[in-house]
Scaffold this active site. Sequence first.
Site, PDB file in Angstrom:
ATOM      1  N   LYS A  69     -49.841  15.919   5.432  1.00 16.85           N
ATOM      2  CA  LYS A  69     -50.919  16.914   5.064  1.00 16.85           C
ATOM      3  C   LYS A  69     -51.916  17.198   6.181  1.00 16.85           C
ATOM      4  O   LYS A  69     -52.427  18.170   6.594  1.00 16.85           O
ATOM      5  CB  LYS A  69     -51.701  16.326   3.940  1.00 16.85           C
ATOM      6  CG  LYS A  69     -50.890  16.498   2.708  1.00 16.85           C
ATOM      7  CD  LYS A  69     -52.043  16.788   1.275  1.00 16.85           C
ATOM      8  CE  LYS A  69     -51.039  17.144   0.444  1.00 16.85           C
ATOM      9  NZ  LYS A  69     -51.695  16.829  -1.156  1.00 16.85           N
ATOM     10  N   LYS A 106     -38.767  18.604   0.314  1.00 15.73           N
ATOM     11  CA  LYS A 106     -39.174  18.090  -1.189  1.00 15.73           C
ATOM     12  C   LYS A 106     -39.586  19.615  -1.593  1.00 15.73           C
ATOM     13  O   LYS A 106     -40.258  20.492  -1.001  1.00 15.73           O
ATOM     14  CB  LYS A 106     -40.203  17.451  -1.078  1.00 15.73           C
ATOM     15  CG  LYS A 106     -40.597  16.944  -2.630  1.00 15.73           C
ATOM     16  CD  LYS A 106     -41.818  15.989  -2.310  1.00 15.73           C
ATOM     17  CE  LYS A 106     -43.215  16.741  -2.159  1.00 15.73           C
ATOM     18  NZ  LYS A 106     -44.488  16.141  -2.508  1.00 15.73           N
ATOM     19  N   LYS A 152     -45.435  22.341  -4.952  1.00 21.32           N
ATOM     20  CA  LYS A 152     -46.088  23.652  -5.671  1.00 21.32           C
ATOM     21  C   LYS A 152     -46.852  24.372  -4.543  1.00 21.32           C
ATOM     22  O   LYS A 152     -47.041  25.481  -4.896  1.00 21.32           O
ATOM     23  CB  LYS A 152     -47.405  22.838  -6.155  1.00 21.32           C
ATOM     24  CG  LYS A 152     -47.293  22.185  -7.740  1.00 21.32           C
ATOM     25  CD  LYS A 152     -48.475  21.708  -8.239  1.00 21.32           C
ATOM     26  CE  LYS A 152     -48.909  20.347  -8.662  1.00 21.32           C
ATOM     27  NZ  LYS A 152     -49.157  19.318  -7.749  1.00 21.32           N
TER      28      LYS A 152
HETATM   29  P1  TYM Z   1     -48.549  15.756  -7.195  1.00 25.56           P
HETATM   30  O1  TYM Z   1     -49.487  16.614  -7.877  1.00 25.56           O
HETATM   31  O2  TYM Z   1     -48.068  16.094  -6.041  1.00 25.56           O
HETATM   32  O3  TYM Z   1     -47.154  15.607  -8.031  1.00 25.56           O
HETATM   33  C1  TYM Z   1     -47.232  15.211  -9.597  1.00 25.56           C
HETATM   34  C2  TYM Z   1     -45.898  14.485  -9.755  1.00 25.56           C
HETATM   35  O4  TYM Z   1     -44.549  15.411  -9.695  1.00 25.56           O
HETATM   36  C3  TYM Z   1     -43.842  14.330  -8.804  1.00 25.56           C
HETATM   37  N1  TYM Z   1     -43.104  15.219  -7.903  1.00 25.56           N
HETATM   38  C4  TYM Z   1     -41.824  15.284  -7.836  1.00 25.56           C
HETATM   39  N2  TYM Z   1     -40.778  14.664  -8.114  1.00 25.56           N
HETATM   40  C5  TYM Z   1     -39.552  15.104  -8.113  1.00 25.56           C
HETATM   41  N3  TYM Z   1     -39.071  16.107  -7.292  1.00 25.56           N
HETATM   42  C6  TYM Z   1     -40.155  16.827  -6.551  1.00 25.56           C
HETATM   43  N4  TYM Z   1     -40.131  17.648  -5.592  1.00 25.56           N
HETATM   44  C7  TYM Z   1     -41.451  16.328  -6.757  1.00 25.56           C
HETATM   45  N5  TYM Z   1     -42.725  16.854  -6.276  1.00 25.56           N
HETATM   46  C8  TYM Z   1     -43.618  16.092  -6.818  1.00 25.56           C
HETATM   47  C9  TYM Z   1     -44.788  13.499  -7.999  1.00 25.56           C
HETATM   48  O5  TYM Z   1     -44.021  12.373  -7.410  1.00 25.56           O
HETATM   49  C10 TYM Z   1     -45.821  13.293  -9.007  1.00 25.56           C
HETATM   50  O6  TYM Z   1     -45.186  11.896  -9.779  1.00 25.56           O
HETATM   51  N6  TYM Z   1     -51.054  11.661  -5.579  1.00 25.56           N
HETATM   52  C11 TYM Z   1     -50.319  12.344  -7.000  1.00 25.56           C
HETATM   53  C12 TYM Z   1     -51.132  12.725  -8.102  1.00 25.56           C
HETATM   54  C13 TYM Z   1     -51.920  11.374  -8.604  1.00 25.56           C
HETATM   55  C14 TYM Z   1     -51.399  10.104  -9.291  1.00 25.56           C
HETATM   56  C15 TYM Z   1     -52.352   9.160  -9.336  1.00 25.56           C
HETATM   57  C16 TYM Z   1     -50.218  10.031  -9.687  1.00 25.56           C
HETATM   58  C17 TYM Z   1     -53.575  11.089  -8.326  1.00 25.56           C
HETATM   59  N7  TYM Z   1     -53.697   9.717  -8.750  1.00 25.56           N
HETATM   60  C18 TYM Z   1     -52.134   8.112 -10.339  1.00 25.56           C
HETATM   61  C19 TYM Z   1     -49.792   8.707 -10.345  1.00 25.56           C
HETATM   62  C20 TYM Z   1     -50.833   7.933 -10.629  1.00 25.56           C
HETATM   63  C21 TYM Z   1     -49.593  13.836  -6.366  1.00 25.56           C
HETATM   64  O7  TYM Z   1     -50.237  14.280  -5.435  1.00 25.56           O
HETATM   65  O8  TYM Z   1     -48.966  14.269  -7.210  1.00 25.56           O
END
Ligand code: TYM
Length: 332
Positions: free
Chosen positions: A116, A198, A201
Amino acid sequence: MDEINVKTILSGVQPTGILTIGNYIGAIQNWKLLENEYKCIYPIVDLHSLTVRQDPKQFKDLCISMLAQYLACGLDAKKNILFFQSHVRQHTELAWLLSCHTYLGELSRMTQFKEKSEKHRDNINAGLFTYPILQAADILLYQACKVPVGEDQKQHLELARDIAIRFNNIYGKTFVVPEPHVPQMGARIMSLQEPSNKMSKSDTNINGTIFLLDSDKVTLKKIKRAVTDNKNRISYNDNQLGIKNLMTIYMTLTKESIREIEEKYTDKGYGAFKNDLAEIVVENLRPVREKYAELMDNKDYLVSIYKDGAEKAGEIAENTMKKVRDNIGLIK
Ligand code: TYM
């Protein structure tokens, strides 16, 4: 459910846009499987999203939209606690206390921070660096034993575990040490345009990403345009990353095995496979899109869900914080 012995699950998504099929397959699809067995807590992690500059008006819309997306994906508001992270102040309180127990070296090793900061060179703020501490606070606050996430979050989970263990060793047992719960298949859905990256969004090339609210036509076009290779052979291997990724999507949505899919398409080319996959994806996403439209027309209902969620989450969070404050030596 026997409330006393029920174990807790927690996971979160940043409200930075429309969910992708990667988020759905890697995370949300699996959340649904857990709702009958565990107490499930799913904050929309609005504070985490602020490490990147957001337009305030648009951000409010994104947050509400994310709640509607959670529900449209089938999460039952009666079985899951759904709320905005910023509505439960204990998240930031615990994040500060945990930050005093986390080392700079640990944070500097985080891949997501490195990626990032590379992407947002003009805004490498402190929040981006301490982001995993707030994530650890999200998890530890609710004594979650399992955290269902995609593969990209494993490193943050390892850190949350290390912090919990360290804290417990210093002050006595305070937190449950959480385990990551990563699906065997679909934990990393790749971009349709660059299958070595990957799916995300925030990818600037929207053709690489299937969004849950894409129209049937757009989904079809994106799948047809997905990058493959010139082998014209449906085979699951690392030399055909594009096809491997499409097969993963196929498999996780239909629950057919890789072998079944390979056999089914032995004599067929990429065109036929892509057509079938597009149909499968469209059939899966259409009900989500329709439910979403209905929910967005009923804002009062959405408000009642997030208020109720914050109240329930707040009670659990405060119980943990009482213990944390006491254990750490803060006067009541
Ligand atoms: P975020 O918003 O980037 O993604 C949300 C969830 O989707 C999964 N994910 C994917 N899984 C498979 N293939 C992909 N291309 C893909 N892109 C995203 C992510 O692994 C995630 O499970 N830091 C976290 C948010 C967060 C969080 C937490 C998660 C904040 N606090 C506590 C778990 C527990 C994040 O940026 O997710």
